[in-house]
Design a protein around this motif. Structure first.
Motif, short mmCIF file in Angstrom:
data_model
loop_
_atom_site.label_atom_id
_atom_site.label_comp_id
_atom_site.label_asym_id
_atom_site.label_seq_id
_atom_site.Cartn_x
_atom_site.Cartn_y
_atom_site.Cartn_z
N ILE A 1 0.84 -1.21 0.00
CA ILE A 1 0.00 0.00 0.00
C ILE A 1 0.86 1.25 0.00
O ILE A 1 0.62 2.19 -0.73
CB ILE A 1 -0.96 -0.01 1.20
CG1 ILE A 1 -2.01 -1.10 1.02
CG2 ILE A 1 -1.63 1.34 1.39
CD1 ILE A 1 -2.89 -1.32 2.23
N VAL A 2 1.90 1.26 0.81
CA VAL A 2 2.78 2.43 0.89
C VAL A 2 3.55 2.60 -0.42
O VAL A 2 3.75 3.72 -0.89
CB VAL A 2 3.74 2.30 2.09
CG1 VAL A 2 4.79 3.38 2.08
CG2 VAL A 2 2.96 2.33 3.38
N ALA A 3 3.96 1.50 -1.07
CA ALA A 3 4.74 1.58 -2.29
C ALA A 3 3.89 1.77 -3.53
O ALA A 3 4.42 2.00 -4.62
CB ALA A 3 5.60 0.33 -2.44
N ALA A 4 2.56 1.67 -3.43
CA ALA A 4 1.69 1.78 -4.61
C ALA A 4 1.76 3.20 -5.18
O ALA A 4 1.88 4.17 -4.43
CB ALA A 4 0.25 1.44 -4.22
N PRO A 5 1.67 3.32 -6.51
CA PRO A 5 1.68 4.66 -7.10
C PRO A 5 0.39 5.41 -6.77
O PRO A 5 -0.66 4.80 -6.58
CB PRO A 5 1.78 4.38 -8.60
CG PRO A 5 1.24 3.01 -8.77
CD PRO A 5 1.57 2.27 -7.51
N GLU A 6 0.51 6.70 -6.74
CA GLU A 6 -0.64 7.53 -6.41
C GLU A 6 -1.60 7.54 -7.60
O GLU A 6 -1.19 7.71 -8.74
CB GLU A 6 -0.19 8.95 -6.08
CG GLU A 6 -1.30 9.86 -5.65
CD GLU A 6 -0.79 11.24 -5.26
OE1 GLU A 6 -1.60 12.18 -5.30
OE2 GLU A 6 0.39 11.37 -4.95
N GLY A 7 -2.87 7.37 -7.35
CA GLY A 7 -3.86 7.37 -8.42
C GLY A 7 -4.88 8.46 -8.18
O GLY A 7 -4.76 9.27 -7.26
N ASN A 8 -5.90 8.48 -9.03
CA ASN A 8 -6.93 9.50 -8.89
C ASN A 8 -8.08 9.05 -8.01
O ASN A 8 -9.00 9.80 -7.75
CB ASN A 8 -7.47 9.91 -10.26
CG ASN A 8 -8.09 8.75 -11.02
OD1 ASN A 8 -8.18 7.63 -10.52
ND2 ASN A 8 -8.52 9.02 -12.23
#
Length: 137
Positions: free
Chosen positions: A120-127
């Motif tokens: 979760i912390v490493a996931a890319p930021e999405g909209n």
């Protein structure tokens, strides 16, 4: 015929102009010099006030940070006896004051929360529209 029309229109124009001038110019206006001044308002003395001590801070001078905090969150409310007892039992006086500066040090013990938290912390930021997640089984 033309003469009669001109004479009648001239008479009508003269009558209309004379009707406007009768009441318009002879109005009664107030006399600006007849205005009486009123006495200024007087605040009665308050004998409960005492003069400030020399060198004392003024009560209306407030720290801007405190003033902004009170405007946004209200003045701090006194804690109830049960809240004070809970805080004392939790050790409010024995808390480490440098906890924020030592939290990122390599010697700090960290609890491993598993791969899900790391993903979760490493996931890319999405909209936020196409957000989905899955847990390993």
């Amino acid at each position: 015929m033309r003469r009669i029309v001109l004479i009648v229109s001239g008479i009508a124009l003269t009558a209309s102009l004379s009707a406007c001038s009768k009441g318009g110019l002879n109005r009664v206006r107030p006399d600006e010099f007849a205005v009486a001044r009123q006495a200024p308002l007087v605040i009665p003395p308050d004998f409960s006030l005492v003069p400030p001590a020399p060198g004392a801070p003024r009560p209306q001078d407030v720290n801007p940070a405190t003033q902004a905090s009170e405007a946004m969150f209200g003045a701090p409310a006194p804690r109830s006896p049960s809240e004070n007892a809970t805080l004392d039992a939790a050790g409010r006086t024995s808390a480490d004051g440098s906890a924020r500066s030592t939290v990122g040090s390599p010697g700090t013990n960290v609890v491993d929360k598993g791969t899900t938290t790391r993903d979760i912390v490493a996931a890319p930021e999405g909209n936020g529209r196409d957000a989905s997640t899955s847990t390993p089984q």
